[in-house]
Write an enzyme that holds these catalytic residues in place. Structure first.
Site, PDB file in Angstrom:
ATOM      1  N   GLU A 228      34.297 -13.927 -11.220  1.00 47.05           N
ATOM      2  CA  GLU A 228      33.216 -14.352 -10.677  1.00 47.05           C
ATOM      3  C   GLU A 228      32.328 -15.245 -11.529  1.00 47.05           C
ATOM      4  O   GLU A 228      31.658 -16.138 -11.089  1.00 47.05           O
ATOM      5  CB  GLU A 228      32.279 -13.028 -10.354  1.00 47.05           C
TER       6      GLU A 228
ATOM      7  N   ASP B 266      12.925   0.645   1.806  1.00 43.98           N
ATOM      8  CA  ASP B 266      12.258   1.850   2.231  1.00 43.98           C
ATOM      9  C   ASP B 266      13.173   3.008   2.832  1.00 43.98           C
ATOM     10  O   ASP B 266      12.959   4.088   2.880  1.00 43.98           O
ATOM     11  CB  ASP B 266      11.258   1.402   3.397  1.00 43.98           C
TER      12      ASP B 266
ATOM     13  N   TYR C  37      14.495 -10.961  -6.198  1.00 39.58           N
ATOM     14  CA  TYR C  37      13.020 -11.573  -6.329  1.00 39.58           C
ATOM     15  C   TYR C  37      12.300 -11.557  -5.073  1.00 39.58           C
ATOM     16  O   TYR C  37      11.225 -11.776  -5.042  1.00 39.58           O
ATOM     17  CB  TYR C  37      13.111 -13.000  -7.279  1.00 39.58           C
TER      18      TYR C  37
ATOM     19  N   GLU D 271      23.190   5.725  -7.327  1.00 34.80           N
ATOM     20  CA  GLU D 271      21.654   6.119  -7.229  1.00 34.80           C
ATOM     21  C   GLU D 271      21.259   6.100  -5.802  1.00 34.80           C
ATOM     22  O   GLU D 271      20.317   6.603  -5.490  1.00 34.80           O
ATOM     23  CB  GLU D 271      21.173   4.682  -7.769  1.00 34.80           C
TER      24      GLU D 271
ATOM     25  N   CYS E 180      28.284  -0.376 -11.086  1.00 33.78           N
ATOM     26  CA  CYS E 180      28.824  -1.500 -10.303  1.00 33.78           C
ATOM     27  C   CYS E 180      29.271  -2.791 -11.312  1.00 33.78           C
ATOM     28  O   CYS E 180      29.840  -2.770 -12.063  1.00 33.78           O
ATOM     29  CB  CYS E 180      28.066  -1.992  -9.104  1.00 33.78           C
TER      30      CYS E 180
ATOM     31  N   HIS F 204      27.591   2.872  -6.095  1.00 33.38           N
ATOM     32  CA  HIS F 204      26.327   3.002  -6.536  1.00 33.38           C
ATOM     33  C   HIS F 204      25.818   4.504  -6.180  1.00 33.38           C
ATOM     34  O   HIS F 204      25.348   4.736  -4.983  1.00 33.38           O
ATOM     35  CB  HIS F 204      25.204   2.152  -5.612  1.00 33.38           C
TER      36      HIS F 204
ATOM     37  N   LEU G  87       0.817  -1.511   0.067  1.00 33.53           N
ATOM     38  CA  LEU G  87      -0.026   0.061  -0.189  1.00 33.53           C
ATOM     39  C   LEU G  87       0.845   1.168   0.074  1.00 33.53           C
ATOM     40  O   LEU G  87       0.481   2.317  -0.166  1.00 33.53           O
ATOM     41  CB  LEU G  87      -0.894   0.040   1.159  1.00 33.53           C
TER      42      LEU G  87
ATOM     43  N   GLN H 146     -12.309  -1.748   8.890  1.00 33.90           N
ATOM     44  CA  GLN H 146     -13.270  -1.914  10.165  1.00 33.90           C
ATOM     45  C   GLN H 146     -12.276  -3.452  10.596  1.00 33.90           C
ATOM     46  O   GLN H 146     -11.936  -3.531  11.926  1.00 33.90           O
ATOM     47  CB  GLN H 146     -14.403  -2.216  10.108  1.00 33.90           C
TER      48      GLN H 146
HETATM   49  N1  GLN Z   1      28.928  -9.033  -8.680  1.00 33.93           N
HETATM   50  C1  GLN Z   1      29.829  -7.698  -8.716  1.00 33.93           C
HETATM   51  C2  GLN Z   1      30.691  -8.066  -7.481  1.00 33.93           C
HETATM   52  O1  GLN Z   1      30.412  -8.616  -6.275  1.00 33.93           O
HETATM   53  C3  GLN Z   1      28.820  -6.795  -8.821  1.00 33.93           C
HETATM   54  C4  GLN Z   1      28.120  -6.417  -7.510  1.00 33.93           C
HETATM   55  C5  GLN Z   1      27.030  -5.265  -7.776  1.00 33.93           C
HETATM   56  O2  GLN Z   1      26.795  -4.905  -9.011  1.00 33.93           O
HETATM   57  N2  GLN Z   1      26.435  -4.811  -6.582  1.00 33.93           N
HETATM   58  O3  GLN Z   1      31.630  -7.419  -7.328  1.00 33.93           O
END
Ligand code: GLN
Length: 544
Positions: free
Chosen positions: A415, A80, A63, A519, A391, A517, A24, A202
């Site tokens: 990775e 949040d 997800y 953002e 990233c 990041h 909500l 209610q």
């Molecule tokens: N998987 C990558 C790492 O661990 C990038 C991680 C991410 O994009 N937050 O370095």
């Protein structure tokens, strides 16, 4: 005006609970309450109580949970907290998000230590006391006048009961005037009957009363306006004053919500409960600089977000918001074209990206979808489409460049391919030793030094920045020389360890990728420079 005393015990507390259904917008409602109170000159902080047993969301799949929001101090928290930071001036930290996992962890550690010797450890009082202590700790650390506590989950869930019980006890402990309960509920419109229905509300308030909480304010989410008789009914049946039945209709932009609450004098209702008298505010700046600009764009531009969780609205929450903010800064509506990287992997980039004006590749983990991201970045590089990599987006940009410009065939990140011949992205020695995956990445704010006369220095207008991280892998400095020779500019570095933080390309309208990041730090009235300039560049080279 100062509300609290030195030890923080005099802070006022607002608990925000949710009823009927999830989704909500409790986080946005809480953040908006924070906004209207902050504008009255109060220092506020916001907390999220999460009922799940994970210690933090860092180990959860997007997800399951959506985005993991990272704070300056490196806590992996609920998304949040992103709303809290975007709507208000509050700085969140590890004190602002607590989970059932953390609470139990803390109580069990104390029990093993022998701190409760002789006692049987129970939900009441030991778990509820631990919850209340965490709330008081946050009040103290933040020095806030008002602590707004959002209780995750929906009333009636088994998991959230200890949190609600702690919320109930809080009024008993702190005094009636110092605690306020706000319940967010749904008032659905039933098309077949042509009517608005109050029964779910209610019932939800009834369930809350069984737990011992009588809400002081109801925020009613609704598609259709609530008329006076509906408000009368809700007030009577739910035992809430009529003026405290607040209507929260669907809106075009989430940033309108503080204005919706303000119009119904929710700030005054809260202040009068707490017996506080504060300076007047009209939120005119917010209306002018954020709301009216987001609702009245002068142009539009399409940006592709190429990720692997694109079907999920919440997975890239802060990125989508940062794009809205950069739209506001450029008086532009940013249309986001969400593209699954696996689709690009299968069908190629051209078909999906030929008519977009900018390409953004977000962060992520694991090999799935990587080759599609690399193709998308190659397309942006070759076709001179503005590109922003975040990233994993930066790591993919490095892989793309190594394979297609430096000629390092099959270069990869360890990775994805631990035995790759050209490990252009790899683990630092200290990360190689790590066995536990929870909370052990490179997390939180790190300083970055920016090189003069680069796109990064022009964009930030500064040489020193601080940005938030959440990753394990890094650019492998062994390859720096080859890359530089081939034209990649390493424009930002973490000086202490000489780690690459920003890469960019010359002879391109806007090609920049960062290991952090950005953002997380963008705000509706202060778009992050990397996003703002990305949209500006996309408007210049617009394809549509
Ligand atoms: N998987 C990558 C790492 O661990 C990038 C991680 C991410 O994009 N937050 O370095």
């Amino acid at each position: 005006m100062k509300v609290r005393d030195e030890v923080g015990t005099m802070a006022k507390y607002i608990f925000v609970t949710g009823g009927v259904i999830s989704s909500l917008g409790k986080g946005i409602a809480s953040a908006s309450i924070g906004k209207i109170l902050e504008s009255r000159g109060l220092k506020i902080t916001l907390m999220k109580l999460d009922p799940y047993i994970n210690v933090d969301p860092g180990t959860m799949n997007p997800y399951q949970h959506g985005e993991v929001y990272v704070t300056e101090d490196g806590a992996e928290t609920d998304l949040d907290l992103g709303h809290y930071e975007r709507f208000t001036n509050t700085h969140t930290s590890k004190f602002n998000n607590i989970t059932t996992g953390q609470i139990y962890n803390c109580v069990i550690t104390k029990e093993r230590h022998g701190d409760y010797l002789g006692k049987t450890i129970q939900v009441i009082p030991h778990i509820t006391d631990a919850i209340k202590d965490k709330i008081k700790e946050c009040a103290k650390v933040s020095k806030a006048d008002i602590v707004i506590i959002e209780v995750g989950g929906t009333v009636g869930d088994i998991e959230s009961l200890p949190f609600l019980e702690a919320a109930r006890q809080f009024r008993l402990d702190m005094g009636y005037d110092n605690v306020l309960y706000i319940h967010l509920t749904l008032v659905p419109y039933i098309k077949a009957a042509g009517e608005i229905k109050t029964k779910p509300t209610q019932h939800s308030v009834g369930t809350l009363r069984e737990i011992g909480i009588i809400p002081d304010v109801l925020i009613c989410r609704t598609e259709k306006p609530l008329n006076e008789s509906v408000k009368d009914k809700i007030s009577l049946f739910c035992n809430v004053k009529k003026e405290a039945v607040i209507e929260s209709p669907d809106v075009d932009s989430i940033y309108q919500i503080p204005l919706v609450f303000k119009k119904q004098i929710l700030d005054e209702i809260i202040l009068s409960h707490f017996k506080l008298i504060c300076k007047f505010s009209d939120l005119k700046d917010w209306e002018k600089n954020v709301v009216s600009r987001v609702l009245n764009p002068k142009s539009r531009v399409t940006i592709a977000v190429v990720g692997k969780y694109i079907e999920l609205q919440d997975a890239y929450k802060s990125i989508y918001e940062a794009l809205v903010h950069s739209g506001i800064a450029n008086d532009t509506k940013v249309e986001v074209k969400k593209i699954d990287s696996e689709t690009i992997q299968k069908y190629g980039a051209e078909k999906f990206l030929k008519d977009v004006s900018g390409i953004l590749v977000p962060g992520g983990f694991g090999y799935r979808g990587i080759e599609g991201k690399i193709k998308a970045i190659g397309f942006a590089r070759q076709n001179k489409i503005p590109f922003l990599g975040l990233c994993l987006g930066m790591q993919c940009a490095v892989i793309e460049f190594s394979r297609n410009v430096c000629g390092l065939k099959d270069a990869n990140s360890t990775e994805f391919k631990p035995k790759t011949k050209y490990p252009v992205i790899s683990l630092l020695v200290e990360q190689k030793k790590i066995k536990d995956l929870g909370g052990t990445m490179r997390l939180g704010a790190y300083p970055c030094k920016i090189k003069n006369n680069t796109l990064a220095s022009k964009t930030y207008g500064r040489n020193f920045i601080q940005e938030r991280h959440r990753h394990r892998y890094e650019f492998n400095n062994q390859y720096r020389k080859i890359f530089e020779r081939k034209g990649m500019v390493f424009s930002g570095v973490y000086p202490k360890k000489n780690l690459v933080e920003i890469v960019e390309l010359k002879n391109h309208p806007y090609f920049i990728a960062v290991q952090f990041h950005p953002e997380f730090k963008s705000k509706p009235d202060k778009a992050h420079p990397l996003f703002r300039e990305f949209i500006k560049a996309a408007l210049v080279t617009r394809k549509e």
